[in-house]
Design an enzyme around this catalytic site. Structure first.
Site, PDB file in Angstrom:
ATOM      1  N   GLU A  12      54.332  47.886  32.862  1.00 31.61           N
ATOM      2  CA  GLU A  12      54.057  48.543  34.214  1.00 31.61           C
ATOM      3  C   GLU A  12      53.915  49.234  33.407  1.00 31.61           C
ATOM      4  O   GLU A  12      52.653  50.001  33.559  1.00 31.61           O
ATOM      5  CB  GLU A  12      54.503  48.262  35.476  1.00 31.61           C
ATOM      6  CG  GLU A  12      54.489  47.354  36.028  1.00 31.61           C
ATOM      7  CD  GLU A  12      55.338  46.510  36.041  1.00 31.61           C
ATOM      8  OE1 GLU A  12      56.487  46.092  34.464  1.00 31.61           O
ATOM      9  OE2 GLU A  12      55.655  45.258  36.475  1.00 31.61           O
TER      10      GLU A  12
ATOM     11  N   GLU B 162      59.230  40.203  38.324  1.00 29.82           N
ATOM     12  CA  GLU B 162      59.929  40.167  39.433  1.00 29.82           C
ATOM     13  C   GLU B 162      60.846  39.008  40.716  1.00 29.82           C
ATOM     14  O   GLU B 162      60.949  39.422  41.121  1.00 29.82           O
ATOM     15  CB  GLU B 162      59.314  42.435  39.996  1.00 29.82           C
ATOM     16  CG  GLU B 162      59.050  42.739  39.298  1.00 29.82           C
ATOM     17  CD  GLU B 162      58.411  44.172  39.841  1.00 29.82           C
ATOM     18  OE1 GLU B 162      57.196  43.605  39.693  1.00 29.82           O
ATOM     19  OE2 GLU B 162      59.087  44.972  40.323  1.00 29.82           O
TER      20      GLU B 162
HETATM   21  C1  LIG Z   1      56.654  52.981  51.694  1.00 26.89           C
HETATM   22  C2  LIG Z   1      56.281  52.643  50.681  1.00 26.89           C
HETATM   23  C3  LIG Z   1      56.206  51.773  50.427  1.00 26.89           C
HETATM   24  C4  LIG Z   1      55.461  50.865  49.110  1.00 26.89           C
HETATM   25  C5  LIG Z   1      55.541  49.578  49.287  1.00 26.89           C
HETATM   26  C6  LIG Z   1      55.176  49.527  47.919  1.00 26.89           C
HETATM   27  C7  LIG Z   1      54.955  47.932  47.075  1.00 26.89           C
HETATM   28  C8  LIG Z   1      54.301  48.385  46.029  1.00 26.89           C
HETATM   29  C9  LIG Z   1      54.166  47.258  45.372  1.00 26.89           C
HETATM   30  C10 LIG Z   1      53.599  46.304  44.317  1.00 26.89           C
HETATM   31  C11 LIG Z   1      53.988  46.394  43.242  1.00 26.89           C
HETATM   32  C12 LIG Z   1      53.409  45.902  42.555  1.00 26.89           C
HETATM   33  C13 LIG Z   1      54.724  46.063  41.121  1.00 26.89           C
HETATM   34  C14 LIG Z   1      53.970  45.785  39.633  1.00 26.89           C
HETATM   35  O1  LIG Z   1      54.881  45.255  38.816  1.00 26.89           O
HETATM   36  C15 LIG Z   1      52.773  45.870  39.025  1.00 26.89           C
HETATM   37  C16 LIG Z   1      52.592  44.555  37.538  1.00 26.89           C
HETATM   38  O2  LIG Z   1      53.172  44.221  37.945  1.00 26.89           O
HETATM   39  S1  LIG Z   1      51.028  45.460  37.023  1.00 26.89           S
HETATM   40  C17 LIG Z   1      51.318  44.435  35.929  1.00 26.89           C
HETATM   41  C18 LIG Z   1      51.442  43.559  35.068  1.00 26.89           C
HETATM   42  N1  LIG Z   1      50.866  42.792  33.997  1.00 26.89           N
HETATM   43  C19 LIG Z   1      50.385  43.412  33.017  1.00 26.89           C
HETATM   44  O3  LIG Z   1      50.631  44.418  32.814  1.00 26.89           O
HETATM   45  C20 LIG Z   1      49.741  42.551  32.114  1.00 26.89           C
HETATM   46  C21 LIG Z   1      48.782  42.380  31.680  1.00 26.89           C
HETATM   47  N2  LIG Z   1      48.237  41.366  31.063  1.00 26.89           N
HETATM   48  C22 LIG Z   1      48.027  41.570  29.660  1.00 26.89           C
HETATM   49  O4  LIG Z   1      48.759  41.874  28.754  1.00 26.89           O
HETATM   50  C23 LIG Z   1      47.192  40.363  29.143  1.00 26.89           C
HETATM   51  O5  LIG Z   1      46.320  40.348  29.917  1.00 26.89           O
HETATM   52  C24 LIG Z   1      48.435  38.521  29.340  1.00 26.89           C
HETATM   53  C25 LIG Z   1      49.611  38.613  27.927  1.00 26.89           C
HETATM   54  C26 LIG Z   1      48.685  38.083  30.707  1.00 26.89           C
HETATM   55  C27 LIG Z   1      47.486  37.908  28.491  1.00 26.89           C
HETATM   56  O6  LIG Z   1      46.937  38.237  27.392  1.00 26.89           O
HETATM   57  P1  LIG Z   1      45.602  37.367  26.556  1.00 26.89           P
HETATM   58  O7  LIG Z   1      45.576  35.480  26.545  1.00 26.89           O
HETATM   59  O8  LIG Z   1      44.903  38.160  25.305  1.00 26.89           O
HETATM   60  O9  LIG Z   1      44.000  37.557  27.176  1.00 26.89           O
HETATM   61  P2  LIG Z   1      43.538  38.543  28.226  1.00 26.89           P
HETATM   62  O10 LIG Z   1      44.353  39.784  27.872  1.00 26.89           O
HETATM   63  O11 LIG Z   1      42.279  39.094  27.147  1.00 26.89           O
HETATM   64  O12 LIG Z   1      43.184  38.841  29.805  1.00 26.89           O
HETATM   65  C28 LIG Z   1      42.163  37.716  30.242  1.00 26.89           C
HETATM   66  C29 LIG Z   1      41.851  37.846  31.466  1.00 26.89           C
HETATM   67  O13 LIG Z   1      42.513  38.210  32.150  1.00 26.89           O
HETATM   68  C30 LIG Z   1      42.978  39.762  33.243  1.00 26.89           C
HETATM   69  N3  LIG Z   1      44.204  39.968  33.371  1.00 26.89           N
HETATM   70  C31 LIG Z   1      45.309  40.297  32.678  1.00 26.89           C
HETATM   71  N4  LIG Z   1      46.423  40.763  33.864  1.00 26.89           N
HETATM   72  C32 LIG Z   1      45.599  40.775  34.367  1.00 26.89           C
HETATM   73  C33 LIG Z   1      46.479  41.461  35.875  1.00 26.89           C
HETATM   74  N5  LIG Z   1      48.166  41.973  35.934  1.00 26.89           N
HETATM   75  N6  LIG Z   1      45.790  41.508  36.651  1.00 26.89           N
HETATM   76  C34 LIG Z   1      44.227  41.303  36.754  1.00 26.89           C
HETATM   77  N7  LIG Z   1      43.836  40.902  35.205  1.00 26.89           N
HETATM   78  C35 LIG Z   1      43.794  40.536  34.426  1.00 26.89           C
HETATM   79  C36 LIG Z   1      42.532  40.062  31.885  1.00 26.89           C
HETATM   80  O14 LIG Z   1      41.519  41.418  32.324  1.00 26.89           O
HETATM   81  C37 LIG Z   1      40.769  39.397  30.512  1.00 26.89           C
HETATM   82  O15 LIG Z   1      39.867  39.502  31.720  1.00 26.89           O
HETATM   83  P3  LIG Z   1      38.901  40.132  32.092  1.00 26.89           P
HETATM   84  O16 LIG Z   1      37.734  39.244  32.969  1.00 26.89           O
HETATM   85  O17 LIG Z   1      38.371  39.387  30.499  1.00 26.89           O
HETATM   86  O18 LIG Z   1      39.087  41.304  31.554  1.00 26.89           O
END
Ligand SMILES: CCCCCCCCCCCCCC(=O)CC(=O)SCCNC(=O)CCNC(=O)[C@H](O)C(C)(C)COP(=O)(O)OP(=O)(O)OC[C@H]1O[C@@H](n2cnc3c(N)ncnc32)[C@H](O)[C@@H]1OP(=O)(O)O
Ligand SMILES: NC(=O)C1=CN([C@@H]2O[C@H](COP(=O)(O)OP(=O)(O)OC[C@H]3O[C@@H](n4cnc5c(N)ncnc54)[C@H](O)[C@@H]3O)[C@@H](O)[C@H]2O)C=CC1
Length: 725
Positions: free
Chosen positions: A126, A106
């Site tokens: 998401e 985004e």
């Molecule tokens: C009137 C009302 C007004 C309201 C206003 C509204 C405001 C709203 C604003 C909010 C808008 C938010 C919008 C949004 O778009 C939401 C998002 O972006 S949600 C997140 C989307 N992203 C994901 O789902 C990605 C998730 N991650 C992955 O798929 C993998 O981690 C990745 C491919 C990136 C890497 O894979 P890999 O190398 O295999 O590593 P790991 O998966 O083991 O991850 C490593 C490590 O990192 C942590 N982690 C990964 N992604 C996230 C994350 N997004 N957030 C936090 N932490 C993350 C993961 O947990 C691992 O850490 P550990 O300590 O081992 O758990």
């Protein structure tokens, strides 16, 4: 969190929030502040944003959706920050490597240009954590790449690689891996270009004329593939607003739907599952060792013993991770059959375009075959997958112990047998461990690693690390009859059969199970995997009983005082092995056919059975079917924790979601129990235990009882468990 520097007239914003540059409040504020600074800096003509480390930005920080959010120094929300970026009169270039996911994509779409390395991936995942792209993704993506592709990407959450993103128009150019250098060069080249056509919010939605058809196709696909999940439906609804409303009004709808989803119990459950899956490889045996205290051995070569269903699948899982495999069988004929199975599966992948012919050829070139253990003297790891028979497994482990180098790790794929007894056939019990794969082993993500009494921490670390390397989610469990998954499953399949004895029919039980979200019913799955597998295991147990002097009566409804249903044996005696024989709990058009039909013969068999045993058949309500199938399973999960067989509730949930099709949007059986209320589960268990005192799976777990009283959050159950061991 976001560094600012200037190189000539180029402002460079570096997002630096390891490990994946997730957008925390500080990152969002940092981007806003740095963009403001660049806008106000008269020496700056163009801005590049990129990520430090392995990723551009992998999305919003998922912790923030359910936990406490940091307070913001700047009032703007992420959608407002992105609008602010888009409105900039100085061009902004997103230089993408690793991933640009969720809020990361985004942000990139708020920029005026997007370039990426060839290996970069983009997506709006998401939906997989129960929410929607709430920072303009549902509105900008259909404008950028068209309604059809946007619906697909947003409703499935799948990632795509840069070449496909380029074809779809999501990125503008693929560049070399020196992403910052490329970003700066690209930025300099676009300084003077007009920005009008580059602000995505001002563009029309592509394919709008086919909206009705595309949206109904997306909804139909969700009904088929993501049954029971609310997020895909709301995601499609949000994208559909891009057709009906001007951008700003549609953004208000996006925010409204985002709020519905982000506060939903499904979103909480999916986010819990996300972190649980990442916790699983980080094993811990309390008081012994953990992932961060022990180094795994490096597995360079492996062998698999047995080229049947599991052995071939395991060999493929290893080959796919580029680990050379020697496949061993008992004779040439079985060996050839196994190799043909592997060749056919790879040929199928080539036909489907998942592999090129050259890739398949390369993978197969790493497969060696043998009929002799003498060929295993140099392998680092062996995985045995022969018939489920203790005597046979012990014989094989003794031979492996002689043939393999002393450092080799010896694993068994047994689904139920005692790892300690298998290890006792060797002089290296510290190097013996269970590696329980799930069928099909090249595809299913769960790997249940079963530590024996003498298994060394190094061996545990080795199979955990091997699991990650071959793309599995490895979970360490303790050694007991059937380990964690199958032990819990046992209560569910027993109770499903007792329901048949009392009046239910297979399809009635199966439909309650499927309505809950498990993709396949208990009787359908039994027909699919073959009733004869369980029968063979049970016959071995009957033989053991007989050897200990207890005669087994084939009609017995009790074994050692425990309620037991002989119905499964009765079906096998009639040659009803399931799909493969064209009949099992259901009837099939022909052997091997997939569609199950209700079989009048089974209805009569059940009625006769109940009559013979003086059981009055009754109509059983869906609620009772539900409680009787799932509550003992959940209760067994608490017993597994109580016994120290699993050390964390999260591990049990990961096992059930990834091995048994438990609906992820309920978080897994332990998380779901917490949602229902442990006191309610406990009371219901007590009620049924009174009704069915001869089924010990109704005896409520003491841990369940105590946790129900304490009302502790699930994150603290593990500590409770550890303190009781
Ligand atoms: C009137 C009302 C007004 C309201 C206003 C509204 C405001 C709203 C604003 C909010 C808008 C938010 C919008 C949004 O778009 C939401 C998002 O972006 S949600 C997140 C989307 N992203 C994901 O789902 C990605 C998730 N991650 C992955 O798929 C993998 O981690 C990745 C491919 C990136 C890497 O894979 P890999 O190398 O295999 O590593 P790991 O998966 O083991 O991850 C490593 C490590 O990192 C942590 N982690 C990964 N992604 C996230 C994350 N997004 N957030 C936090 N932490 C993350 C993961 O947990 C691992 O850490 P550990 O300590 O081992 O758990
Ligand atoms: N099928 C399933 O769904 C699952 C099975 N398992 C376990 O995996 C193991 C294997 O099961 P399947 O693959 O289903 O069985 P299978 O019957 O398909 O294959 C077993 C293979 O082992 C070979 N074999 C037997 N004795 C041998 C010997 N002495 N040396 C070399 N090969 C020998 C047989 O020829 C046969 O090809 C069992 O322990 C089973 O409990 C575990 C998870 C799931």
């Amino acid at each position: 969190m976001v560094d600012y520097r200037r190189e000539g007239n180029v402002a460079i914003l570096t997002v630096n929030n390891p490990p994946v540059n997730a957008i925390s409040t500080r990152v969002k504020d940092g981007i806003y502040e740095c963009i403001s600074r660049a806008k106000n800096d008269t020496k700056v003509s163009v801005i590049v944003i990129h990520g430090h480390g392995k990723h551009f930005i992998a999305g919003a920080d998922i912790h923030g959706f359910s936990g406490q959010r940091e307070s913001s120094k700047v009032v703007a929300t992420l959608p407002e920050v992105i609008a602010f970026m888009e409105a900039s009169n100085k061009p902004i270039v997103a230089a993408i490597h690793g991933t640009a996911l969720g809020g990361g994509l985004e942000i990139a779409m708020g920029c005026h240009y997007r370039i990426a390395t060839k290996s970069a991936r983009v997506g709006q995942p998401e939906v997989l954590i129960g929410i929607l792209p709430g920072a303009g993704g549902t509105q900008r993506l259909p404008r950028l790449c068209g309604l059809g592709p946007a619906l697909d990407l947003i409703s499935t959450g799948r990632h795509i690689k840069a070449p496909q993103a380029l074809k779809l128009g999501i990125i503008d150019k693929i560049v070399s891996d020196d992403i910052l250098k490329e970003g700066i060069a690209f930025a300099k080249a676009v300084i003077d270009k007009p920005l009008n056509g580059r602000r995505i919010s001002t563009l029309p939605v592509k394919d709008a004329e086919n909206a009705e058809q595309l949206i109904s196709a997306a909804n139909a696909s969700v009904r088929k593939r993501q049954r029971g999940m609310m997020a895909p439906i709301w995601n499609i609804k949000a994208v559909a607003e891009s057709i009906k409303l001007p951008f700003d009004e549609a953004m208000e709808k996006e925010a409204e739907y985002f709020t519905v989803l982000v506060t939903s119990s499904q979103a909480r459950a999916l986010q819990y599952a996300f972190f649980s899956e990442r916790l699983a490889p980080k094993w811990e045996v309390p008081g012994v060792a953990s992932y961060n205290t022990v180094k795994p051995m490096n597995i360079k070569t492996a062998a698999v013993i047995g080229a049947g269903t599991m052995g071939t699948g395991i060999a493929m899982a290893l080959l796919n991770a580029r680990i050379p495999v020697t496949l061993v069988e008992q004779n040439k004929q079985f060996l050839e059959k196994g190799v043909k199975m592997i060749q056919d599966l790879y040929a199928g992948s080539v036909r489907l375009g998942k592999l090129t012919a050259d890739q398949a050829k390369y993978l197969l070139s790493n497969l060696k075959t043998s009929l002799s253990y003498d060929d295993l003297s140099t392998v680092d790891c062996v995985i045995e997958a022969v018939y489920e028979n203790m005597a046979l497994k012990k014989e094989i482990f003794a031979k492996l112990d002689n043939a393999c180098k002393p450092s080799a790790v010896l694993c068994s794929n047994t689904s139920s047998l005692d790892i300690d007894e298998i290890a006792s056939a060797t002089k290296r019990p510290d190097k013996v461990i269970g590696t329980h794969f799930f069928v099909p082993a090249y595809y299913m993500r769960l790997l249940e690693n079963v530590r024996g009494k003498l298994t060394s921490p190094e061996t545990i670390a080795t199979v955990q690390s091997l699991g990650v390397r071959i793309g599995k989610i490895p979970v360490v469990v303790g050694n007991c009859d059937s380990f964690v998954g199958n032990r819990m499953l046992g209560t569910y399949t027993s109770e499903a059969q007792f329901l048949l004895e009392e009046g239910a029919l297979p399809h009635e039980v199966d439909s309650v199970i499927k309505d809950f979200g498990i993709p396949i019913g208990a009787f359908e799955v039994s027909d699919l995997s073959g009733l004869d597998i369980g029968w063979r295991i049970r016959k071995e147990r009957y033989e053991k009983l007989e050897k200990s002097g207890k005669k087994h009566d084939p009609n017995a409804r009790f074994i050692n005082g425990e309620r037991f249903s002989p119905l499964g044996d009765t079906l096998c005696e009639k040659g009803r092995f399931g799909r493969k024989t064209g009949m099992g709990w259901y009837r099939y058009e022909k052997p091997g056919a997939k569609e199950p039909f209700i079989d009048a013969e089974i209805t009569t068999l059940l009625e006769d059975y109940s009559k013979k045993h003086n059981i009055t058949r009754r109509k059983i309500s869906p609620q009772e079917i539900f409680e009787r199938c799932f509550y003992p399973l959940i209760n067994e999960g608490f017993k597994v924790l109580e016994d120290g067989i699993a050390t964390r509730p999260e591990d049990i949930d990961v096992i059930w979601i990834n091995g048994y099709g438990w609906p992820k949007y309920t978080g897994g059986p332990m998380y779901y129990a917490n949602q229902i209320g442990l006191d309610k589960i406990y009371d219901t268990m007590c009620y049924y235990y009174e009704q069915h005192p001869t089924s010990s799976h109704w005896r409520p777990s003491a841990l369940l009882r105590d946790l129900a009283k304490q009302q502790l959050p699930i994150s603290q159950w593990g500590k409770q468990v550890a303190s009781r061991l």
